[in-house]
Design a protein around this motif. Structure first.
Motif, PDB file in Angstrom:
ATOM      1  N   ALA A 114       0.829  -1.202   0.000  1.00  0.00           N
ATOM      2  CA  ALA A 114       0.000   0.000   0.000  1.00  0.00           C
ATOM      3  C   ALA A 114       0.867   1.257   0.000  1.00  0.00           C
ATOM      4  O   ALA A 114       0.559   2.243  -0.678  1.00  0.00           O
ATOM      5  CB  ALA A 114      -0.930  -0.005   1.216  1.00  0.00           C
ATOM      6  N   VAL A 115       1.948   1.228   0.757  1.00  0.00           N
ATOM      7  CA  VAL A 115       2.860   2.378   0.819  1.00  0.00           C
ATOM      8  C   VAL A 115       3.638   2.536  -0.483  1.00  0.00           C
ATOM      9  O   VAL A 115       3.861   3.647  -0.979  1.00  0.00           O
ATOM     10  CB  VAL A 115       3.838   2.203   2.005  1.00  0.00           C
ATOM     11  N   ALA A 116       4.030   1.403  -1.075  1.00  0.00           N
ATOM     12  CA  ALA A 116       4.912   1.448  -2.248  1.00  0.00           C
ATOM     13  C   ALA A 116       4.161   1.539  -3.567  1.00  0.00           C
ATOM     14  O   ALA A 116       4.791   1.735  -4.613  1.00  0.00           O
ATOM     15  CB  ALA A 116       5.799   0.199  -2.263  1.00  0.00           C
ATOM     16  N   ALA A 117       2.831   1.402  -3.561  1.00  0.00           N
ATOM     17  CA  ALA A 117       2.067   1.322  -4.813  1.00  0.00           C
ATOM     18  C   ALA A 117       2.328   2.508  -5.738  1.00  0.00           C
ATOM     19  O   ALA A 117       2.639   2.333  -6.926  1.00  0.00           O
ATOM     20  CB  ALA A 117       0.575   1.205  -4.506  1.00  0.00           C
ATOM     21  N   GLY A 118       2.205   3.718  -5.218  1.00  0.00           N
ATOM     22  CA  GLY A 118       2.377   4.903  -6.048  1.00  0.00           C
ATOM     23  C   GLY A 118       3.756   5.011  -6.670  1.00  0.00           C
ATOM     24  O   GLY A 118       3.890   5.097  -7.901  1.00  0.00           O
ATOM     25  N   PRO A 119       4.826   5.004  -5.837  1.00  0.00           N
ATOM     26  CA  PRO A 119       6.173   5.106  -6.407  1.00  0.00           C
ATOM     27  C   PRO A 119       6.507   3.988  -7.386  1.00  0.00           C
ATOM     28  O   PRO A 119       7.127   4.233  -8.430  1.00  0.00           O
ATOM     29  CB  PRO A 119       7.077   5.034  -5.170  1.00  0.00           C
ATOM     30  N   LEU A 120       6.097   2.761  -7.080  1.00  0.00           N
ATOM     31  CA  LEU A 120       6.396   1.630  -7.959  1.00  0.00           C
ATOM     32  C   LEU A 120       5.740   1.795  -9.328  1.00  0.00           C
ATOM     33  O   LEU A 120       6.398   1.674 -10.376  1.00  0.00           O
ATOM     34  CB  LEU A 120       5.916   0.318  -7.322  1.00  0.00           C
ATOM     35  N   LEU A 121       4.465   2.079  -9.334  1.00  0.00           N
ATOM     36  CA  LEU A 121       3.743   2.160 -10.601  1.00  0.00           C
ATOM     37  C   LEU A 121       4.162   3.377 -11.416  1.00  0.00           C
ATOM     38  O   LEU A 121       4.232   3.304 -12.651  1.00  0.00           O
ATOM     39  CB  LEU A 121       2.239   2.177 -10.335  1.00  0.00           C
ATOM     40  N   ARG A 122       4.469   4.470 -10.758  1.00  0.00           N
ATOM     41  CA  ARG A 122       4.919   5.654 -11.507  1.00  0.00           C
ATOM     42  C   ARG A 122       6.301   5.408 -12.120  1.00  0.00           C
ATOM     43  O   ARG A 122       6.594   5.897 -13.215  1.00  0.00           O
ATOM     44  CB  ARG A 122       4.916   6.883 -10.606  1.00  0.00           C
ATOM     45  N   ALA A 123       7.122   4.641 -11.428  1.00  0.00           N
ATOM     46  CA  ALA A 123       8.428   4.293 -11.996  1.00  0.00           C
ATOM     47  C   ALA A 123       8.264   3.371 -13.202  1.00  0.00           C
ATOM     48  O   ALA A 123       8.941   3.539 -14.226  1.00  0.00           O
ATOM     49  CB  ALA A 123       9.294   3.614 -10.927  1.00  0.00           C
ATOM     50  N   LEU A 124       7.360   2.408 -13.121  1.00  0.00           N
ATOM     51  CA  LEU A 124       7.137   1.489 -14.231  1.00  0.00           C
ATOM     52  C   LEU A 124       6.596   2.216 -15.453  1.00  0.00           C
ATOM     53  O   LEU A 124       6.936   1.870 -16.593  1.00  0.00           O
ATOM     54  CB  LEU A 124       6.161   0.381 -13.809  1.00  0.00           C
ATOM     55  N   SER A 125       5.756   3.217 -15.248  1.00  0.00           N
ATOM     56  CA  SER A 125       5.136   3.917 -16.371  1.00  0.00           C
ATOM     57  C   SER A 125       6.136   4.739 -17.173  1.00  0.00           C
ATOM     58  O   SER A 125       5.837   5.165 -18.289  1.00  0.00           O
ATOM     59  CB  SER A 125       4.011   4.830 -15.881  1.00  0.00           C
ATOM     60  N   MET A 126       7.344   4.941 -16.645  1.00  0.00           N
ATOM     61  CA  MET A 126       8.357   5.712 -17.366  1.00  0.00           C
ATOM     62  C   MET A 126       8.854   4.987 -18.608  1.00  0.00           C
ATOM     63  O   MET A 126       9.536   5.578 -19.445  1.00  0.00           O
ATOM     64  CB  MET A 126       9.533   6.029 -16.431  1.00  0.00           C
ATOM     65  N   VAL A 127       8.497   3.712 -18.737  1.00  0.00           N
ATOM     66  CA  VAL A 127       8.833   2.987 -19.964  1.00  0.00           C
ATOM     67  C   VAL A 127       8.228   3.675 -21.177  1.00  0.00           C
ATOM     68  O   VAL A 127       8.812   3.712 -22.250  1.00  0.00           O
ATOM     69  CB  VAL A 127       8.308   1.526 -19.862  1.00  0.00           C
ATOM     70  N   ARG A 128       7.030   4.228 -20.984  1.00  0.00           N
ATOM     71  CA  ARG A 128       6.342   4.930 -22.081  1.00  0.00           C
ATOM     72  C   ARG A 128       5.619   6.132 -21.494  1.00  0.00           C
ATOM     73  O   ARG A 128       4.392   6.144 -21.386  1.00  0.00           O
ATOM     74  CB  ARG A 128       5.375   3.977 -22.776  1.00  0.00           C
ATOM     75  N   PRO A 129       6.339   7.161 -21.065  1.00  0.00           N
ATOM     76  CA  PRO A 129       5.745   8.273 -20.310  1.00  0.00           C
ATOM     77  C   PRO A 129       4.678   9.042 -21.074  1.00  0.00           C
ATOM     78  O   PRO A 129       3.757   9.595 -20.475  1.00  0.00           O
ATOM     79  CB  PRO A 129       6.948   9.161 -19.987  1.00  0.00           C
ATOM     80  N   GLU A 130       4.773   9.078 -22.402  1.00  0.00           N
ATOM     81  CA  GLU A 130       3.810   9.885 -23.163  1.00  0.00           C
ATOM     82  C   GLU A 130       2.397   9.309 -23.138  1.00  0.00           C
ATOM     83  O   GLU A 130       1.429  10.002 -23.408  1.00  0.00           O
ATOM     84  CB  GLU A 130       4.269  10.015 -24.629  1.00  0.00           C
ATOM     85  N   SER A 131       2.264   8.005 -22.802  1.00  0.00           N
ATOM     86  CA  SER A 131       0.918   7.413 -22.802  1.00  0.00           C
ATOM     87  C   SER A 131       0.585   6.733 -21.484  1.00  0.00           C
ATOM     88  O   SER A 131      -0.412   6.033 -21.393  1.00  0.00           O
ATOM     89  CB  SER A 131       0.808   6.384 -23.938  1.00  0.00           C
TER      90      SER A 131
END
Length: 465
Positions: A114-131
């Motif tokens: 629960a604590v790590a959800a935000g940072p983890l998913l935002r880091a993963l989304s950097m693979v394709r930041p434009e979408s």
């Protein structure tokens, strides 16, 4: 009609008890899968981004639930062995110990996620930041709620494992049925804000899942309190034994490790899909995974049934019957999935539209393609589940763990990465990597089980007492 006694399992025909025990488990697994499918069906009517968000969360959810598998499988197998050895008091102790462990795992792992959800998913989304911005924020909401509800879901699964270990898969079915009914009712109310309920969107889908699980575990404890399977829990056995804890961990930890390894190796595959085809590819991959989860129902039900049948025969010192159970299960599961695969190939387009009518033309085309490629490897998946059942019940779940690492780490991920990153291929190369890795895993598990089966079951029976 669907009851199986210990004597039925350890004497006479094997196929009958295996199928009879599996039938409620098959229905139960349908119920469990429908809980996941229902979310996608409703969210697919919200937006393609909501479907893609569930896909982005999937490997992290699987990683979170890996800890639950430790207590779920470990408790089921230890309970089944003690029931087979007519040690009912020891079976009660195993269930109580497993429940305490499950609650602890749920609180710790769920809290961390629960604590790590935000940072983890935002880091993963950097693979394709434009979408990835819209998809990521939806994914954070979904994962956070499920993480906070993990203690409830962990205890629910472990209670179900205790019932199945006793040979009572109907009680587990009742629990899952109530959870599904709760999810069906609450999903549209909480997602779309019908009547007096607030419109929570994807958060509502996650909350409905947790509340449905809560209803299921309450029913489970009611059944125990009313004396089902000798009550399964009694006050004089409400204690934790060190030996029982070690037994649950010995069996369950490698299975949990197997699940964790599978999800860690699935994560880069999801990212490769996202990189190659963006939200359209991720939506297609997610729908394919949900449809496949329905196809997995027969082998999953048989796997759980086989673990109990093998465990009880080992407890009764019948290693020959334990070994034969696995081969019978492989034949039934692979045959069933051959039929399912053919049906999926034919009905790929209607399936895709039924799940998410809001898909773009690109996402729809990719979904149909993936469903057909997946169908080719379905019989192999049936074999994998049943061979792993034999290894798990024989306290050799480490073999299942190593097989999973090879399946995902040395076959699937390299093929997918080579296709997307080195050869400039489309997302189709990832789809084929999934099927090729499934077939390869089935072949090496069959070879190894045939090579060591006799000695493996004999040694397991000797130490099961």
């Amino acid at each position: 009609m669907l009851e199986v006694s210990t004597e039925d399992i350890t004497e006479g025909s094997l196929l009958g008890p295996l199928v009879v025990l599996a039938v409620p488990l098959l229905v139960q697994n349908v119920v469990q899968v429908l809980q996941q499918v229902i979310d996608i069906v409703f969210l697919g009517r919200v937006s393609g981004d909501a479907v893609a968000a569930v896909g982005l969360v999937t490997p992290l959810l699987g990683l979170m639930f890996a800890g639950v598998f430790v207590t779920f499988v470990g408790t089921q197998v230890v309970v089944s062995r003690r029931v087979g050895a007519t040690d009912r008091a020891g079976a009660r102790t195993a269930l109580y110990t497993g429940l305490v462990m499950a609650l602890g795992v749920g609180v710790v792992v769920g809290g961390l996620m629960a604590v790590a959800a935000g940072p983890l998913l935002r880091a993963l989304s950097m693979v394709r930041p434009e979408s990835g911005v819209a998809v990521t924020e939806l994914a954070v909401q979904y994962l956070s709620v499920l993480a906070l509800g993990l203690p409830i879901m962990a205890v629910t699964d472990t209670v179900e494992g205790g019932f199945v270990g006793h040979g009572d898969s109907r009680a587990s079915l009742y629990m899952n049925g109530l959870a599904l009914c709760g999810n069906i009712v609450l999903d549209p109310l909480l997602i779309f804000g019908l009547g007096p309920f607030p419109r929570l969107g994807i958060t509502g889908a996650a909350l409905a899942t947790v509340l449905g699980s809560l209803a299921g575990v309450v029913l489970g404890f009611v059944l125990i309190a009313r004396g089902r399977n000798d009550g399964m829990l009694t006050r004089e056995r409400l204690g934790i034994e060190r030996e029982t804890t070690r037994g649950i961990l010995s069996i369950g930890a490698p299975v949990g490790g197997q699940q964790a390894a599978r999800q860690l190796l699935r994560l880069p595959v999801y990212l490769l899909v996202f990189l190659a085809a963006g939200g359209a590819g991720l939506a297609a991959y997610t729908i394919g995974a949900r449809v496949a989860s329905i196809a997995f129902v027969p082998p999953q039900g048989l796997q759980q049934a086989a673990q109990s049948v093998v465990g009880q025969n080992l407890g009764a010192e019948r290693p020959d019957r334990a070994r034969l159970t696995v081969w019978l299960g492989v034949g039934v599961a692979s045959g069933a999935l051959l039929v399912v695969g053919l049906s999926q190939w034919i009905a790929a387009s209607p399936l895709a539209l039924a799940f998410a009518p809001t898909l773009s033309s690109e996402a729809l085309s990719l979904t149909i393609e993936y469903l057909r490629i997946l169908a080719i490897g379905y019989p192999a998946l049936g074999a994998i589940y049943l061979f792993e059942a034999g290894f798990n019940a024989a306290d050799r779940s480490r073999i299942s763990f190593l097989s999973t690492v090879m399946q995902y780490g040395t076959v699937r991920l390299p093929i997918a990465a080579a296709g997307v990153l080195l050869l400039g291929g489309s997302v189709t190369s990832v789809f084929w990597a999934v099927t090729v890795s499934n077939v390869a895993a089935a072949l090496w598990l069959a070879w190894y089980y045939e090579s060591v089966g006799d000695g493996l079951m004999g040694r397991a029976a000797a130490v099961a007492q």
